[in-house]
Write an enzyme that holds these catalytic residues in place. Sequence first.
Site, short mmCIF file in Angstrom:
data_model
loop_
_atom_site.label_atom_id
_atom_site.label_comp_id
_atom_site.label_asym_id
_atom_site.label_seq_id
_atom_site.Cartn_x
_atom_site.Cartn_y
_atom_site.Cartn_z
N ILE A 1 0.73 -1.25 -0.02
CA ILE A 1 -0.02 0.15 -0.28
C ILE A 1 1.13 1.23 0.11
CG2 ILE A 1 -2.39 -0.66 0.63
CD1 ILE A 1 -1.14 0.32 3.65
N PHE B 1 -8.13 -2.95 5.18
CA PHE B 1 -7.91 -3.56 6.52
C PHE B 1 -5.85 -3.77 6.83
CE2 PHE B 1 -11.08 -5.40 4.94
CZ PHE B 1 -12.22 -5.82 6.56
N THR C 1 -8.54 0.12 15.76
CA THR C 1 -8.87 -0.38 16.77
C THR C 1 -9.15 -0.07 18.22
OG1 THR C 1 -7.26 -1.78 18.49
CG2 THR C 1 -6.10 -0.16 16.74
N ASP C 2 -9.90 -0.81 18.77
CA ASP C 2 -10.29 0.04 20.26
C ASP C 2 -8.78 0.54 21.33
OD1 ASP C 2 -8.91 -2.15 21.47
OD2 ASP C 2 -10.05 -3.19 22.44
N GLU C 3 -7.62 0.08 20.85
CA GLU C 3 -6.11 0.02 20.83
C GLU C 3 -6.07 1.37 21.14
OE1 GLU C 3 -2.71 -2.41 21.26
OE2 GLU C 3 -4.75 -3.86 20.53
N TYR D 1 2.39 0.41 18.04
CA TYR D 1 1.12 0.43 17.73
C TYR D 1 -0.21 1.00 17.11
CZ TYR D 1 -3.20 -2.09 16.42
OH TYR D 1 -4.27 -2.71 15.84
N LYS E 1 -1.73 3.22 14.65
CA LYS E 1 -3.04 3.43 14.38
C LYS E 1 -3.75 4.71 14.47
CE LYS E 1 -5.20 0.27 12.48
NZ LYS E 1 -5.08 0.11 11.31
N ASN F 1 -10.10 -9.02 18.05
CA ASN F 1 -11.77 -10.48 17.39
C ASN F 1 -10.74 -11.67 17.44
OD1 ASN F 1 -12.89 -9.01 14.05
ND2 ASN F 1 -12.74 -8.25 16.02
#
Length: 339
Positions: free
Chosen positions: A60, A79, A123-125, A147, A151, A177
């Site tokens: 990408i 993704f 992500t929830d992080e 990380y 994000k 997940n």
Amino acid sequence: MKLLVTGGAGFIGSHFVKRILAAADVQRVTVLDALTYAGDRANLGDAFLSPKLEFVHGNICDRESVDALVARHTAVVHFAAESHVDRSLSRAGQFVSTNVIGTQTLADAAMRHGIERFVHVSTDEVYGPLPDGAATEDFPLRPTVPYAASKAASDLIALSYWQTYGSPVCVTRSSNNYGPRQHPEKIIPLFVTRLLRGQKVTLHDRGQHVRNWLHVADNCAGIELVLRDGAPGEVYNLGGGTDMTSKELTGELLKLCGAGWDQVTYVPDRLSNDIRYAMDWSKIAALGYRPARDFVAGLEETVAWYRANPDRWAPMSRPLLAVPAPRGASPELEGRHVH
């Protein structure tokens, strides 16, 4: 709909591709995947039987290739990402390059070619640790590890294309997940594959870190809902799974794998290991989202898949990473291994 799916040979991406191929209004699904260690064409399996599926091996961050691909599509679901917390502790540069620059490259091409829908998967992080309560979509972003920070930055990059150029960007943020075909670096497949081999597993600290576990099929259903009905410029939390401490999760996995607590050891906590994540998902619920998978049944299905497919996960099992201790930490933390 002509859909470009980045990272479609990964865990969540491959489940989404199989789901969306069944939609009657989808004319083409193109998967763009770099096939790094966590991406595998085998994850797509019988999806290759569909005449609607096209696979492109690429990155990408390659602007020319991305631009040419985006030009042939009407929608994008993004993704592709470096996604493992522990790897980010020693290889932060890779995470910034893929997650931030890659997202900007994709969003820029989508803007130039007038893409009709763009879903950025996160992500929830990014919300950081919540000792209590639950994060809504407008909650401050407080990531604590490279990380999560990469994000959070990619979320803001994607949303800036809505604010600046009017690109129809939506962001989804899901909780942890689980399900078949996940790379064994993640805690559930890591523990399952080790327990099935009669090896020990390790819990950080006292095993009290809380995570919300959402079956990958439920996450993919939510992502498709946002792709179709999400409002441009909006963020949607995808939660609603099962909250468990890591020790509680380990207990469930021990039962399913026929193992005992003598196969569990405790190690010092890893760097910046957030004690708890929690999200309010009422916003996506208003669109009709409802998680459908029972946690215990989903976990049984997941363990059964790893038991039946050692040829898929055994080659992926690699030595654990050694990460440097933080400056000023006690000497015994230097070179400590993490999972």
